[in-house]
Structure formats: C-alpha cells, structure tokens
Design a protein around this motif. Structure first.
Motif, mmCIF file in Angstrom:
data_model
loop_
_atom_site.group_PDB
_atom_site.id
_atom_site.type_symbol
_atom_site.label_atom_id
_atom_site.label_comp_id
_atom_site.label_asym_id
_atom_site.label_seq_id
_atom_site.Cartn_x
_atom_site.Cartn_y
_atom_site.Cartn_z
ATOM 1 N N ASP A 18 -13.566 -7.381 -77.233
ATOM 2 C CA ASP A 18 -13.265 -7.844 -75.874
ATOM 3 C C ASP A 18 -11.833 -7.556 -75.424
ATOM 4 O O ASP A 18 -11.219 -8.352 -74.712
ATOM 5 C CB ASP A 18 -13.587 -9.337 -75.734
ATOM 6 C CG ASP A 18 -15.051 -9.616 -75.999
ATOM 7 O OD1 ASP A 18 -15.903 -8.836 -75.526
ATOM 8 O OD2 ASP A 18 -15.350 -10.610 -76.694
ATOM 9 N N TYR A 19 -11.303 -6.398 -75.851
ATOM 10 C CA TYR A 19 -9.977 -5.992 -75.416
ATOM 11 C C TYR A 19 -10.047 -4.560 -74.900
ATOM 12 O O TYR A 19 -10.644 -3.718 -75.569
ATOM 13 C CB TYR A 19 -8.954 -6.068 -76.566
ATOM 14 C CG TYR A 19 -7.564 -5.687 -76.130
ATOM 15 C CD1 TYR A 19 -6.729 -6.611 -75.520
ATOM 16 C CD2 TYR A 19 -7.098 -4.389 -76.296
ATOM 17 C CE1 TYR A 19 -5.458 -6.249 -75.092
ATOM 18 C CE2 TYR A 19 -5.835 -4.025 -75.870
ATOM 19 C CZ TYR A 19 -5.018 -4.961 -75.272
ATOM 20 O OH TYR A 19 -3.779 -4.594 -74.837
ATOM 21 N N PRO A 20 -9.536 -4.216 -73.759
ATOM 22 C CA PRO A 20 -8.756 -5.030 -72.842
ATOM 23 C C PRO A 20 -9.597 -5.851 -71.878
ATOM 24 O O PRO A 20 -9.049 -6.577 -71.057
ATOM 25 C CB PRO A 20 -7.928 -3.996 -72.086
ATOM 26 C CG PRO A 20 -8.788 -2.780 -72.054
ATOM 27 C CD PRO A 20 -9.548 -2.805 -73.362
ATOM 28 N N LYS A 21 -10.933 -5.733 -71.996
ATOM 29 C CA LYS A 21 -11.797 -6.541 -71.138
ATOM 30 C C LYS A 21 -13.071 -6.878 -71.907
ATOM 31 O O LYS A 21 -13.391 -6.230 -72.913
ATOM 32 C CB LYS A 21 -12.106 -5.807 -69.829
ATOM 33 C CG LYS A 21 -12.854 -4.495 -69.986
ATOM 34 C CD LYS A 21 -13.025 -3.815 -68.650
ATOM 35 C CE LYS A 21 -13.903 -2.574 -68.820
ATOM 36 N NZ LYS A 21 -14.134 -1.893 -67.569
ATOM 37 N N PHE A 26 -12.112 -2.510 -78.923
ATOM 38 C CA PHE A 26 -10.916 -1.683 -78.979
ATOM 39 C C PHE A 26 -10.692 -1.213 -80.403
ATOM 40 O O PHE A 26 -10.635 -2.015 -81.340
ATOM 41 C CB PHE A 26 -9.700 -2.477 -78.487
ATOM 42 C CG PHE A 26 -8.441 -1.661 -78.402
ATOM 43 C CD1 PHE A 26 -8.203 -0.841 -77.320
ATOM 44 C CD2 PHE A 26 -7.487 -1.720 -79.415
ATOM 45 C CE1 PHE A 26 -7.037 -0.089 -77.236
ATOM 46 C CE2 PHE A 26 -6.322 -0.980 -79.343
ATOM 47 C CZ PHE A 26 -6.095 -0.152 -78.251
ATOM 48 N N ASP A 28 -8.219 0.020 -82.875
ATOM 49 C CA ASP A 28 -6.772 -0.057 -83.049
ATOM 50 C C ASP A 28 -6.344 0.714 -84.285
ATOM 51 O O ASP A 28 -6.598 0.285 -85.412
ATOM 52 C CB ASP A 28 -6.372 -1.528 -83.163
ATOM 53 C CG ASP A 28 -4.894 -1.739 -83.410
ATOM 54 O OD1 ASP A 28 -4.100 -0.805 -83.156
ATOM 55 O OD2 ASP A 28 -4.532 -2.848 -83.851
#
Length: 181
Positions: A18-21, A26, A28
C-alpha cells in the motif's frame, strides 16, 4: 540467469504494501543495495552481457538509476549520464515531456552529455509501465545516442513496460520479476 541468483536477489528486495497508495506493492531495492554481496551480484548480472563490448556511456534515471547506473558504468569503464527531473541540472539541457498516470512530467539531461553515435545503455532500478524509460530513450535518441539496451533489476511484467521498450527496438535485461503492481 541461474535460479539461485534470482532467488537471492528477489529475497533481498523488500515489499512495502500500500505504498505510495492503497493496492500498490512497492518493491524497495534499498535492502538489496545495503547488502554488499547482493548489490555486487546484481551489478555483475546487469554488466555480464555487455562486458567486452564497446559501450560509450551508461545513462541512469533519477534517483536509484544513479546508484545502479554508476556502479554499472564503473564496472564497464564507461562514462555516466544522469537523467533528471526538470530544473535539476546546471548546464544547457535537452528535455522531453512524458505522461504519468496522474499527468505530465519532464526529464532532462545536459545537451553535451552524449555525442551523436555514442553507444549507450539505459539503467534504472525498476520497470513498470515503461513511461519514464521510454521517455529516457526518446531523450537520448533526440541528440543522436544509439541506445543499445535498457537494464533493470526489477520488472513488473503485468504493467507492460518491457514490451513498450522492445516495441521501440530496445533490447531489455531484467533480473527479477514480481507479479502485480
């Protein structure tokens, strides 16, 4: 690439839900970069097809592409071209506008960063839809670079970015793929 290398690299990449939305997973790579052995292995795998060939420059896309691209350029004994967001470079630049899912953005590079006919490999950490990477290829080609290939550690195949680059005649090398967004 050997299966154990893919597993090692994949396990070294942290997933942040749930990153960036909401709904986005995401990928990383800072965890991969933080492990010397795994970072070295990723760079070696990206370099492997090009070792011994005439490569003039590596172009890296801001910001993680600078880290990876700088390491690849060092391994291949080539120059490095930073491709940045508009307004970040101090000298005369060339610029391209490209679409994002939420609007338009611009990227630029110094107008004297590459000479016509120089052989360039584009490097970034991840390819998703390919919007940024295809814009970078257009930017490089606009001043005469021959884009030999594009290399990424991570591919999100469901988003189609690799195919967009291949449709432009750019061979693509990725090291690991993750399903979903």
């Amino acid at each position: 690439m050997q299966g154990s290398v893919v597993i090692d690299l994949k396990n070294a990449i942290r997933t942040i839900p749930d990153y960036p939305k909401p709904g986005v997973q995401f990928r990383d790579i800072t965890t991969l970069l933080g492990d010397a052995r795994t970072f070295r292995r990723a760079v070696d795998e990206l370099v492997q097809p090009w070792a011994g060939l005439k490569i003039d420059k590596i172009a890296g896309i801001e910001a993680r592409g600078f880290i990876i691209g700088g390491a690849v350029a060092h391994q291949l004994s080539t120059g490095f071209i930073p491709i940045r967001k508009k307004g970040k470079l101090p000298h005369q630049t060339v610029r391209v506008t490209y679409s994002l899912e939420y609007g338009l953005d611009e990227m630029e590079m110094h107008s004297d960063a590459v000479l016509a006919g120089e052989r360039v490999i584009l490097v970034d950490d991840l390819i998703a839809t390919g919007g940024t990477a295809t814009a970078a290829v257009k930017l490089l080609r606009s001043i005469g670079a021959e884009v030999l290939a594009a290399c990424f550690i991570v591919d999100l195949p469901a988003l189609g970015g690799v195919q967009r680059l291949r449709d432009m005649g750019v061979p693509v090398r990725t090291l690991v793929g993750f399903e979903g967004h």
